[in-house]
Enzyme design. Structure first.
Site, mmCIF file in Angstrom:
data_model
loop_
_atom_site.group_PDB
_atom_site.id
_atom_site.type_symbol
_atom_site.label_atom_id
_atom_site.label_comp_id
_atom_site.label_asym_id
_atom_site.label_seq_id
_atom_site.Cartn_x
_atom_site.Cartn_y
_atom_site.Cartn_z
ATOM 1 N N THR A 126 0.814 -1.220 0.000
ATOM 2 C CA THR A 126 0.000 0.000 0.000
ATOM 3 C C THR A 126 0.848 1.272 0.000
ATOM 4 O OG1 THR A 126 -1.722 -1.199 1.162
ATOM 5 C CG2 THR A 126 -1.810 1.186 1.329
ATOM 6 N N SER A 132 -6.885 0.326 -2.566
ATOM 7 C CA SER A 132 -7.649 -0.696 -3.303
ATOM 8 C C SER A 132 -7.077 -0.857 -4.714
ATOM 9 C CB SER A 132 -9.122 -0.290 -3.391
ATOM 10 O OG SER A 132 -9.709 -0.335 -2.116
ATOM 11 N N ILE A 157 1.719 0.193 6.855
ATOM 12 C CA ILE A 157 2.391 -1.106 6.853
ATOM 13 C C ILE A 157 2.489 -1.650 8.280
ATOM 14 C CG2 ILE A 157 4.495 -2.363 6.206
ATOM 15 C CD1 ILE A 157 2.845 -1.058 3.834
ATOM 16 N N ILE A 339 -25.601 -5.384 24.724
ATOM 17 C CA ILE A 339 -26.077 -6.263 25.808
ATOM 18 C C ILE A 339 -25.468 -5.832 27.142
ATOM 19 C CG2 ILE A 339 -25.915 -8.639 26.710
ATOM 20 C CD1 ILE A 339 -26.402 -9.577 23.784
ATOM 21 N N GLU A 365 -6.088 -5.818 4.188
ATOM 22 C CA GLU A 365 -5.903 -6.921 3.218
ATOM 23 C C GLU A 365 -7.036 -6.913 2.178
ATOM 24 O OE1 GLU A 365 -4.179 -10.629 4.227
ATOM 25 O OE2 GLU A 365 -3.213 -9.807 6.012
HETATM 26 N N1 COS Z 1 -3.879 -14.447 -8.489
HETATM 27 C C1 COS Z 1 -3.025 -14.391 -9.551
HETATM 28 N N2 COS Z 1 -3.059 -13.399 -10.479
HETATM 29 C C2 COS Z 1 -3.985 -12.431 -10.300
HETATM 30 C C3 COS Z 1 -4.892 -12.441 -9.239
HETATM 31 C C4 COS Z 1 -4.821 -13.503 -8.314
HETATM 32 N N3 COS Z 1 -5.652 -13.576 -7.284
HETATM 33 N N4 COS Z 1 -5.695 -11.356 -9.354
HETATM 34 C C5 COS Z 1 -5.306 -10.703 -10.455
HETATM 35 N N5 COS Z 1 -4.272 -11.362 -11.020
HETATM 36 C C6 COS Z 1 -3.574 -10.999 -12.270
HETATM 37 C C7 COS Z 1 -4.564 -10.964 -13.423
HETATM 38 O O1 COS Z 1 -4.697 -12.251 -14.001
HETATM 39 C C8 COS Z 1 -3.920 -9.986 -14.371
HETATM 40 O O2 COS Z 1 -2.909 -10.642 -15.089
HETATM 41 P P1 COS Z 1 -2.581 -10.268 -16.621
HETATM 42 O O3 COS Z 1 -2.077 -8.855 -16.568
HETATM 43 O O4 COS Z 1 -1.541 -11.257 -17.024
HETATM 44 O O5 COS Z 1 -3.872 -10.385 -17.379
HETATM 45 C C9 COS Z 1 -3.241 -8.983 -13.419
HETATM 46 O O6 COS Z 1 -3.070 -9.683 -12.178
HETATM 47 C C10 COS Z 1 -4.068 -7.748 -13.192
HETATM 48 O O7 COS Z 1 -5.332 -8.159 -12.698
HETATM 49 P P2 COS Z 1 -6.609 -7.219 -12.731
HETATM 50 O O8 COS Z 1 -6.768 -6.642 -14.103
HETATM 51 O O9 COS Z 1 -7.752 -8.005 -12.178
HETATM 52 O O10 COS Z 1 -6.180 -6.041 -11.747
HETATM 53 P P3 COS Z 1 -6.991 -4.828 -11.158
HETATM 54 O O11 COS Z 1 -6.153 -3.619 -11.219
HETATM 55 O O12 COS Z 1 -8.360 -4.777 -11.764
HETATM 56 O O13 COS Z 1 -7.088 -5.190 -9.582
HETATM 57 C C11 COS Z 1 -8.019 -6.095 -7.581
HETATM 58 C C12 COS Z 1 -7.708 -6.280 -9.076
HETATM 59 C C13 COS Z 1 -9.001 -4.970 -7.338
HETATM 60 C C14 COS Z 1 -8.619 -7.411 -7.157
HETATM 61 C C15 COS Z 1 -6.692 -5.822 -6.836
HETATM 62 O O14 COS Z 1 -6.167 -4.552 -7.151
HETATM 63 C C16 COS Z 1 -6.833 -5.907 -5.328
HETATM 64 O O15 COS Z 1 -6.905 -6.996 -4.771
HETATM 65 N N6 COS Z 1 -6.871 -4.739 -4.649
HETATM 66 C C17 COS Z 1 -6.882 -4.688 -3.212
HETATM 67 C C18 COS Z 1 -5.493 -4.667 -2.716
HETATM 68 C C19 COS Z 1 -5.415 -4.976 -1.271
HETATM 69 O O16 COS Z 1 -5.908 -5.987 -0.819
HETATM 70 N N7 COS Z 1 -4.753 -4.096 -0.535
HETATM 71 C C20 COS Z 1 -4.535 -4.310 0.840
HETATM 72 C C21 COS Z 1 -3.082 -4.179 1.071
HETATM 73 S S1 COS Z 1 -2.403 -5.424 1.992
HETATM 74 S S2 COS Z 1 -2.857 -4.947 3.822
#
Ligand code: COS
Length: 381
Positions: A126, A132, A157, A339, A365
């Site tokens: 992040t 997100s 972090i 409660i 997460e």
């Molecule tokens: N496992 C493996 N690969 C993945 C995956 C997964 N779970 N999710 C996405 N990918 C891959 C996709 O296949 C895609 O690959 P290609 O470029 O080869 O096609 C690539 O990653 C990009 O995926 P996508 O287009 O779905 O990305 P987005 O930008 O739309 O983001 C979300 C997807 C919203 C799901 C992602 O940004 C996310 O999880 N955001 C939240 C982050 C988070 O949890 N932050 C907390 C921080 S940790 S405390």
């Protein structure tokens, strides 16, 4: 982890954890919350009892426990104190990118001390402008000879400034759009140009240290790259698929802890000449809370079974468990405060802390809105 010896070993681990949680962790919870100081004593307690070694293979001095066991341990610890439960969850979060993409040399270098709890781990994805939308990161890593030079800022972090092993995601190809051109690196805390920035003051999980990691011309060996250049986003997502159940387990533990307090209080608190538990209004609340907690538990354990079985599409269930367990934790802790009435609002009782601790589980997460995105995409693809 299928042999009879392993099953017996895991049962013993859980017995030990339950005892430690009741006798050692629970009595510290209010103080950890009040001071907001990192509980080194709890870290040592987990390390001494091999608990931080649960996710690591035996060849590195760990236990190589099943995901189900790890989650049950996080749940038990979080029932007593969510900050302490988080210690194990984040040790796994910060290490999983190395487990998934690390070379044998990298595993050999970091896992023994992480398994022993001598080093802590952190996961640096992040940034202020990239939450997100994880692909929108600005931190960059430029290859210079046999080194990478990192510049950027990670924030929110967990274990910032405390972890020796920091997995940092950075752009190696700034011309690549979106999630492409991102790579993952291991940055040890003593690398030049790497430092702790601002430390946050939080609503809950107050003993856990959350802060910024600042990289200013931070030089690391090229050998600290995880996997190959450009694989960083996939490594980040695969890690979160695996670790979101840890947040779910934390939330579930908090919810169960609040339910236990509410049941005990309702049986003891006398109003209008009888315990409030004799009122059907309270009974129905408790029945709903217990049902929600149990439903959440079964969903979480199912996600764990899928992970342990190596099922390909566990990510959807992982997201469901994270979302549902944290949503019910928020509701159940709120009901527990209700409660307990006025006492529930006071710091003398633990439920107001549990309510504050529960909130973060709906956010970190991946917010629960992002979990819905993950679930819906899997359903509709
Ligand atoms: N496992 C493996 N690969 C993945 C995956 C997964 N779970 N999710 C996405 N990918 C891959 C996709 O296949 C895609 O690959 P290609 O470029 O080869 O096609 C690539 O990653 C990009 O995926 P996508 O287009 O779905 O990305 P987005 O930008 O739309 O983001 C979300 C997807 C919203 C799901 C992602 O940004 C996310 O999880 N955001 C939240 C982050 C988070 O949890 N932050 C907390 C921080 S940790 S405390």
């Amino acid at each position: 982890m299928t042999t009879a010896t392993h099953v017996e070993e895991e049962r013993m681990i859980l017995d030990t954890v339950r005892k430690l949680a009741q006798e050692r962790v629970a009595p510290r919870a209010a103080e950890i919350d009040a001071t907001g100081e990192f509980p080194w004593d709890m870290k040592d307690l987990l390390a001494e009892n091999g608990i931080l070694g649960l996710p690591f293979a035996e060849e590195y001095g760990g236990i190589g426990a099943s995901e189900l066991t790890i989650l049950k341990v996080i749940e038990e610890l979080s029932k007593a104190d969510a900050t302490t439960g988080l210690l194990l969850a984040v040790q796994q979060l910060g290490s999983l990118p190395i487990m998934l993409a690390g070379s044998p040399e990298q595993k050999e270098r970091y896992f023994p001390k992480l398994a022993a709890g001598e080093w802590l781990a952190a996961y640096g994805l992040t940034e202020p402008g990239s939450g997100s939308d994880a692909g929108a990161m600005k931190t960059r890593a430029d290859k210079q000879g046999d080194t990478y030079v990192l510049n950027g800022l990670k924030h929110f972090i967990t274990n910032a400034g405390l972890a020796h092993v920091n997995v940092i995601f950075a752009k190696t190809d700034t011309s690549a759009p979106g999630t492409r051109g991102i790579s993952a690196f291991i940055v040890e805390s003593d690398r030049p140009g790497f430092r702790l920035g601002r430390v946050e003051n939080k609503m809950g999980i107050r003993g856990s240290q959350t802060g910024e990691l600042v990289m200013e011309d931070c030089v690391i060996p090229a050998a600290n790259l995880l996997g190959r250049e450009g694989e960083g986003f996939k490594i980040a997502m695969m890690t979160l698929d695996r670790t979101r159940p840890g947040v779910a387990a934390q939330a579930l533990g908090i919810a169960q802890g609040a339910l236990d307090v509410a049941v005990k209080y309702a049986k003891e608190r006398v109003q209008f000449g009888k315990p409030i538990a004799e009122n059907q209004g309270i009974q129905f609340m408790l029945a709903d809370m217990a049902t929600e907690v149990e439903a959440a538990r079964q969903l979480l354990y199912h996600a764990a079974d899928l992970i342990d079985a190596g099922a390909p599409n566990f990510g959807r269930f992982s997201a469901m468990a994270k979302m549902y367990c944290s949503d019910i934790a928020m509701k159940v802790t709120g009901d527990a405060v209700q409660i307990l009435g006025g006492y529930g609002y006071m710091k003398e009782f633990p439920v107001e802390r549990m309510m504050r601790d529960a909130k973060i589980c709906q956010i970190y997460e991946g917010t629960n809105q992002i979990q819905r995105v993950v679930i819906a995409r899997d359903l509709l693809r």
